[in-house]
Design a protein around this motif. Structure first.
Motif, PDB file in Angstrom:
ATOM      1  N   MET A 168       0.822  -1.186   0.000  1.00  0.00           N
ATOM      2  CA  MET A 168       0.000   0.000   0.000  1.00  0.00           C
ATOM      3  C   MET A 168       0.868   1.252   0.000  1.00  0.00           C
ATOM      4  N   ASN A 169       1.915   1.230   0.812  1.00  0.00           N
ATOM      5  CA  ASN A 169       2.842   2.355   0.860  1.00  0.00           C
ATOM      6  C   ASN A 169       3.508   2.567  -0.488  1.00  0.00           C
ATOM      7  N   ARG A 170       3.867   1.466  -1.138  1.00  0.00           N
ATOM      8  CA  ARG A 170       4.519   1.541  -2.451  1.00  0.00           C
ATOM      9  C   ARG A 170       3.562   2.145  -3.482  1.00  0.00           C
ATOM     10  N   ALA A 171       2.312   1.778  -3.469  1.00  0.00           N
ATOM     11  CA  ALA A 171       1.313   2.320  -4.399  1.00  0.00           C
ATOM     12  C   ALA A 171       1.147   3.818  -4.170  1.00  0.00           C
ATOM     13  N   PHE A 172       1.103   4.201  -2.906  1.00  0.00           N
ATOM     14  CA  PHE A 172       0.982   5.618  -2.583  1.00  0.00           C
ATOM     15  C   PHE A 172       2.200   6.389  -3.094  1.00  0.00           C
ATOM     16  N   THR A 173       3.389   5.838  -2.931  1.00  0.00           N
ATOM     17  CA  THR A 173       4.629   6.460  -3.417  1.00  0.00           C
ATOM     18  C   THR A 173       4.600   6.579  -4.938  1.00  0.00           C
ATOM     19  N   ASP A 174       4.118   5.523  -5.605  1.00  0.00           N
ATOM     20  CA  ASP A 174       4.017   5.564  -7.075  1.00  0.00           C
ATOM     21  C   ASP A 174       3.035   6.637  -7.538  1.00  0.00           C
ATOM     22  N   VAL A 175       1.919   6.759  -6.834  1.00  0.00           N
ATOM     23  CA  VAL A 175       0.910   7.777  -7.186  1.00  0.00           C
ATOM     24  C   VAL A 175       1.488   9.171  -6.993  1.00  0.00           C
ATOM     25  N   VAL A 176       2.208   9.374  -5.891  1.00  0.00           N
ATOM     26  CA  VAL A 176       2.809  10.686  -5.623  1.00  0.00           C
ATOM     27  C   VAL A 176       3.837  11.019  -6.703  1.00  0.00           C
ATOM     28  N   ARG A 177       4.650  10.030  -7.065  1.00  0.00           N
ATOM     29  CA  ARG A 177       5.656  10.252  -8.106  1.00  0.00           C
ATOM     30  C   ARG A 177       4.972  10.568  -9.444  1.00  0.00           C
ATOM     31  N   LEU A 178       3.906   9.836  -9.763  1.00  0.00           N
ATOM     32  CA  LEU A 178       3.172  10.075 -11.001  1.00  0.00           C
ATOM     33  C   LEU A 178       2.544  11.466 -11.010  1.00  0.00           C
ATOM     34  N   MET A 179       1.999  11.881  -9.887  1.00  0.00           N
ATOM     35  CA  MET A 179       1.402  13.218  -9.779  1.00  0.00           C
ATOM     36  C   MET A 179       2.472  14.302  -9.971  1.00  0.00           C
ATOM     37  N   ASP A 180       3.657  14.082  -9.389  1.00  0.00           N
ATOM     38  CA  ASP A 180       4.753  15.037  -9.571  1.00  0.00           C
ATOM     39  C   ASP A 180       5.159  15.116 -11.046  1.00  0.00           C
ATOM     40  N   ASP A 181       5.237  13.944 -11.698  1.00  0.00           N
ATOM     41  CA  ASP A 181       5.582  13.930 -13.131  1.00  0.00           C
ATOM     42  C   ASP A 181       4.532  14.681 -13.948  1.00  0.00           C
ATOM     43  N   LEU A 182       3.278  14.445 -13.642  1.00  0.00           N
ATOM     44  CA  LEU A 182       2.197  15.131 -14.365  1.00  0.00           C
ATOM     45  C   LEU A 182       2.249  16.642 -14.131  1.00  0.00           C
ATOM     46  N   ARG A 183       2.510  17.026 -12.872  1.00  0.00           N
ATOM     47  CA  ARG A 183       2.604  18.459 -12.555  1.00  0.00           C
ATOM     48  C   ARG A 183       3.739  19.102 -13.335  1.00  0.00           C
ATOM     49  N   ARG A 184       4.902  18.422 -13.385  1.00  0.00           N
ATOM     50  CA  ARG A 184       6.049  18.948 -14.133  1.00  0.00           C
ATOM     51  C   ARG A 184       5.732  19.055 -15.633  1.00  0.00           C
ATOM     52  N   ASP A 185       5.032  18.030 -16.147  1.00  0.00           N
ATOM     53  CA  ASP A 185       4.651  18.077 -17.564  1.00  0.00           C
ATOM     54  C   ASP A 185       3.719  19.251 -17.851  1.00  0.00           C
ATOM     55  N   VAL A 186       2.744  19.446 -16.975  1.00  0.00           N
ATOM     56  CA  VAL A 186       1.799  20.564 -17.154  1.00  0.00           C
ATOM     57  C   VAL A 186       2.542  21.901 -17.064  1.00  0.00           C
ATOM     58  N   GLU A 187       3.440  22.033 -16.117  1.00  0.00           N
ATOM     59  CA  GLU A 187       4.218  23.271 -15.983  1.00  0.00           C
ATOM     60  C   GLU A 187       5.085  23.507 -17.215  1.00  0.00           C
ATOM     61  N   ALA A 188       5.702  22.432 -17.732  1.00  0.00           N
ATOM     62  CA  ALA A 188       6.530  22.568 -18.942  1.00  0.00           C
ATOM     63  C   ALA A 188       5.671  22.979 -20.126  1.00  0.00           C
ATOM     64  N   GLN A 189       4.468  22.405 -20.240  1.00  0.00           N
ATOM     65  CA  GLN A 189       3.577  22.773 -21.334  1.00  0.00           C
ATOM     66  C   GLN A 189       3.112  24.221 -21.198  1.00  0.00           C
ATOM     67  N   GLN A 190       2.850  24.651 -19.983  1.00  0.00           N
ATOM     68  CA  GLN A 190       2.441  26.049 -19.769  1.00  0.00           C
ATOM     69  C   GLN A 190       3.578  27.001 -20.118  1.00  0.00           C
ATOM     70  N   ALA A 191       4.803  26.636 -19.757  1.00  0.00           N
ATOM     71  CA  ALA A 191       5.951  27.482 -20.102  1.00  0.00           C
ATOM     72  C   ALA A 191       6.129  27.535 -21.621  1.00  0.00           C
ATOM     73  N   ALA A 192       5.994  26.387 -22.274  1.00  0.00           N
ATOM     74  CA  ALA A 192       6.104  26.353 -23.736  1.00  0.00           C
ATOM     75  C   ALA A 192       4.990  27.177 -24.367  1.00  0.00           C
ATOM     76  N   ARG A 193       3.784  27.108 -23.796  1.00  0.00           N
ATOM     77  CA  ARG A 193       2.650  27.899 -24.307  1.00  0.00           C
ATOM     78  C   ARG A 193       2.942  29.390 -24.192  1.00  0.00           C
ATOM     79  N   GLU A 194       3.493  29.799 -23.057  1.00  0.00           N
ATOM     80  CA  GLU A 194       3.830  31.214 -22.869  1.00  0.00           C
ATOM     81  C   GLU A 194       4.868  31.674 -23.884  1.00  0.00           C
ATOM     82  N   VAL A 195       5.871  30.839 -24.124  1.00  0.00           N
ATOM     83  CA  VAL A 195       6.898  31.181 -25.107  1.00  0.00           C
ATOM     84  C   VAL A 195       6.272  31.312 -26.490  1.00  0.00           C
ATOM     85  N   LEU A 196       5.411  30.368 -26.846  1.00  0.00           N
ATOM     86  CA  LEU A 196       4.749  30.410 -28.157  1.00  0.00           C
ATOM     87  C   LEU A 196       3.853  31.635 -28.294  1.00  0.00           C
ATOM     88  N   LEU A 197       3.132  31.979 -27.235  1.00  0.00           N
ATOM     89  CA  LEU A 197       2.282  33.179 -27.274  1.00  0.00           C
ATOM     90  C   LEU A 197       3.129  34.438 -27.458  1.00  0.00           C
TER      91      LEU A 197
END
Length: 92
Positions: A1-30
């Protein structure tokens, strides 16, 4: 259970970083799109000024050529008459 929670947290961090990178790229493109739009409007203004200059020069050139053609026509009509009269007076 702890491992699943750690995987979810890591996945959420990856998704957050991806969204932030896409937002930065969007700002540059704009920003780039705004700059391109500004340059396009400047280029349109310059193109219009160049067109006006060329049209004005073309009209002036046409008028000058027309005047020159009329001058040659008038000289072609007027110059031979005195020469013909002079030849008739000089030749017995």
């Amino acid at each position: 259970m702890n491992r699943a929670f750690t995987d979810v947290v890591r996945l959420m961090d990856d998704l957050r970083r991806d969204v932030e990178a896409q937002q930065a790229a969007r700002e540059v493109l704009l920003t780039q799109a705004e700059e391109q739009q500004r340059l396009l409007s400047v280029n349109r203004e310059q193109a219009e000024k160049i067109r006006q200059i060329l049209v004005g020069e073309t009209k002036a050139t046409v008028r000058a050529e027309r005047r020159q053609q009329w001058m040659f026509f008038a000289l072609g009509v007027l110059v031979p008459i005195p020469i013909g009269v002079l030849i008739n007076l000089l030749v017995p």
